[in-house]
Design an enzyme around this catalytic site. Structure first.
Site, PDB file in Angstrom:
ATOM      1  N   GLY A  13       0.889  -1.302   0.212  1.00 15.86           N
ATOM      2  CA  GLY A  13       0.081   0.105  -0.286  1.00 15.86           C
ATOM      3  C   GLY A  13       0.699   1.564   0.242  1.00 15.86           C
ATOM      4  O   GLY A  13       0.098   2.267   1.012  1.00 15.86           O
ATOM      5  N   ARG A  66     -14.663 -17.003  -9.598  1.00 10.76           N
ATOM      6  CA  ARG A  66     -14.456 -15.624  -9.799  1.00 10.76           C
ATOM      7  C   ARG A  66     -15.537 -14.592  -9.819  1.00 10.76           C
ATOM      8  O   ARG A  66     -15.164 -13.630  -9.305  1.00 10.76           O
ATOM      9  CB  ARG A  66     -13.198 -15.863 -11.248  1.00 10.76           C
ATOM     10  CG  ARG A  66     -13.450 -13.867 -11.580  1.00 10.76           C
ATOM     11  CD  ARG A  66     -12.348 -14.465 -12.674  1.00 10.76           C
ATOM     12  NE  ARG A  66     -10.589 -14.593 -12.826  1.00 10.76           N
ATOM     13  CZ  ARG A  66      -9.347 -14.600 -12.563  1.00 10.76           C
ATOM     14  NH1 ARG A  66     -10.237 -12.927 -12.751  1.00 10.76           N
ATOM     15  NH2 ARG A  66      -8.465 -15.069 -12.230  1.00 10.76           N
ATOM     16  N   ARG A  92      -4.776  -8.329  -9.363  1.00 10.09           N
ATOM     17  CA  ARG A  92      -6.131  -9.122  -9.389  1.00 10.09           C
ATOM     18  C   ARG A  92      -6.756  -9.202 -11.089  1.00 10.09           C
ATOM     19  O   ARG A  92      -6.849  -7.593 -10.668  1.00 10.09           O
ATOM     20  CB  ARG A  92      -7.781  -9.872  -8.569  1.00 10.09           C
ATOM     21  CG  ARG A  92      -7.080 -10.696  -7.223  1.00 10.09           C
ATOM     22  CD  ARG A  92      -7.263 -11.502  -7.288  1.00 10.09           C
ATOM     23  NE  ARG A  92      -8.585 -12.193  -7.797  1.00 10.09           N
ATOM     24  CZ  ARG A  92      -8.590 -13.477  -7.754  1.00 10.09           C
ATOM     25  NH1 ARG A  92      -7.488 -14.502  -7.404  1.00 10.09           N
ATOM     26  NH2 ARG A  92     -10.088 -14.116  -8.185  1.00 10.09           N
ATOM     27  N   LEU A  94      -9.742  -7.942 -13.197  1.00  7.19           N
ATOM     28  CA  LEU A  94     -10.761  -7.463 -13.185  1.00  7.19           C
ATOM     29  C   LEU A  94     -11.899  -7.832 -13.776  1.00  7.19           C
ATOM     30  O   LEU A  94     -11.469  -7.786 -14.869  1.00  7.19           O
ATOM     31  CB  LEU A  94     -11.274  -5.821 -13.839  1.00  7.19           C
ATOM     32  CG  LEU A  94     -10.488  -5.225 -11.784  1.00  7.19           C
ATOM     33  CD1 LEU A  94     -11.225  -3.357 -11.652  1.00  7.19           C
ATOM     34  CD2 LEU A  94     -11.627  -5.249 -10.303  1.00  7.19           C
ATOM     35  N   HIS A 110       1.915   0.317 -13.605  1.00  7.01           N
ATOM     36  CA  HIS A 110       2.113  -1.192 -13.443  1.00  7.01           C
ATOM     37  C   HIS A 110       3.518  -0.798 -13.677  1.00  7.01           C
ATOM     38  O   HIS A 110       4.060   0.378 -14.174  1.00  7.01           O
ATOM     39  CB  HIS A 110       2.183  -1.601 -15.241  1.00  7.01           C
ATOM     40  CG  HIS A 110       2.075  -2.163 -15.160  1.00  7.01           C
ATOM     41  ND1 HIS A 110       1.963  -4.406 -15.053  1.00  7.01           N
ATOM     42  CD2 HIS A 110       3.942  -3.092 -16.362  1.00  7.01           C
ATOM     43  CE1 HIS A 110       2.773  -4.793 -15.594  1.00  7.01           C
ATOM     44  NE2 HIS A 110       4.136  -4.183 -16.091  1.00  7.01           N
TER      45      HIS A 110
HETATM   46  C1  GAR Z   1       3.545  -1.746  -6.947  1.00  4.77           C
HETATM   47  O1  GAR Z   1       5.320  -1.384  -7.844  1.00  4.77           O
HETATM   48  C2  GAR Z   1       2.676  -1.490  -8.695  1.00  4.77           C
HETATM   49  O2  GAR Z   1       3.004  -0.907  -9.659  1.00  4.77           O
HETATM   50  C3  GAR Z   1       2.784  -2.752  -8.447  1.00  4.77           C
HETATM   51  O3  GAR Z   1       2.800  -3.632  -7.488  1.00  4.77           O
HETATM   52  C4  GAR Z   1       3.265  -2.171  -6.370  1.00  4.77           C
HETATM   53  C5  GAR Z   1       2.154  -3.080  -5.229  1.00  4.77           C
HETATM   54  O4  GAR Z   1       3.170  -1.573  -3.995  1.00  4.77           O
HETATM   55  N1  GAR Z   1       1.895  -3.294  -9.269  1.00  4.77           N
HETATM   56  C6  GAR Z   1       1.433  -4.960 -10.195  1.00  4.77           C
HETATM   57  O5  GAR Z   1       2.807  -5.405 -10.969  1.00  4.77           O
HETATM   58  C7  GAR Z   1       0.608  -4.372 -10.692  1.00  4.77           C
HETATM   59  N2  GAR Z   1       0.346  -5.807 -12.181  1.00  4.77           N
HETATM   60  P1  GAR Z   1       2.105  -1.063  -3.434  1.00  4.77           P
HETATM   61  O6  GAR Z   1       1.400  -2.073  -2.750  1.00  4.77           O
HETATM   62  O7  GAR Z   1       3.795  -0.651  -2.004  1.00  4.77           O
HETATM   63  O8  GAR Z   1       1.468   0.246  -3.417  1.00  4.77           O
END
Ligand code: GAR
Length: 233
Positions: A13, A66, A92, A94, A110
């Site tokens: 988060g 799902r 996940r 959507l 991403h």
């Molecule tokens: C982040 O690096 C985000 O870009 C990635 O997960 C991490 C979450 O960090 N998302 C993905 O890889 C989506 N495919 P956070 O929970 O500390 O924000």
């Protein structure tokens, strides 16, 4: 009008945290109506509660399939009164029904320069491939994974000694800057999707800010890595 948004999370988060701080500082005209996690132990939930935000767990394993999970998720988001959805490390896919309900109102971040390195190992794949520039992308969500129109991207250098973790940390620092910016634009009604392109309208009554932005863009118009040496700039 302040935009009510739901934030979907699965993990640490830190992007949620960055968005909360920008909202609290008055830089994003949005309010978080719900933070929903598919994982009960997500640190993101603690962060939300600490800031007095409604946090809710919907463990996907508790649902028969799902479709049932996605229906519950959509109901939770709708009940909160959200008019937009922010995916902040939500791991996940959507359902099409969810996406249709919030078309062009769902943002995702991403940790790669899309369309390179989609999927759940964006940073590790980039590090292993040996790219010298990596980065992050905020995009609108459509039915395909990591595919929708791009709102903003940030590039960072990838170094030969990087592993997935060191590259991910460098990328994450930029994620924390571009995600709040993208949400601020969405909340201000400044984003318009035209096919694959996203147009950013100038700030209202913000001639100076727009001009300053253009000047800043001139100064940082490109990133070359490894850096150019004398005689090649
Ligand atoms: C982040 O690096 C985000 O870009 C990635 O997960 C991490 C979450 O960090 N998302 C993905 O890889 C989506 N495919 P956070 O929970 O500390 O924000």
């Amino acid at each position: 009008m302040t935009l009510p948004v739901a934030v979907l999370v699965s993990g640490t988060g830190s992007n949620l945290q960055s968005i909360i701080e920008h909202i609290e500082a008055g830089r994003i005209d949005a309010r978080i109506t719900a933070v929903v996690s598919n994982k009960a132990d997500a640190l993101a939930l603690d962060r939300a509660r600490k800031h007095g935000l409604p946090a809710r767990v919907l463990p996907h394993g508790d649902f028969p399939d799902r479709a049932a999970f996605d229906a519950a998720l959509l109901a939770a988001v709708r009940e909160s009164g959200a008019r937009a959805v922010v995916l902040a490390g939500f791991m996940r896919l959507l359902a099409p029904e969810f996406i249709a309900a919030f078309r062009e109102r769902i943002l995702n971040i991403h940790p790669a320069l899309l369309p390179s390195f989609p999927g759940i190992r964006g940073q590790a794949d980039a590090a292993a491939y040996g790219v010298t520039i990596a980065g992050a992308t905020v995009h609108f969500v459509d039915e395909k994974m990591d595919n929708g129109p791009i709102v903003i991207q940030a590039a960072v250098p990838a170094l030969p000694d990087d592993d997935a973790a060191s590259l991910a940390a460098r990328i994450l620092a930029m994620e924390h800057r571009i995600y709040p910016q993208a949400l601020a634009w969405l909340a201000a009604g400044r984003l318009r999707v035209e096919g694959r392109k996203v147009r950013l309208a100038p700030a209202r009554g913000g001639g100076d800010a727009a001009e300053a932005g253009a000047r800043a863009a001139e100064g940082a118009a490109y990133l070359v890595n490894p850096p150019l040496e004398a005689g090649f700039f």
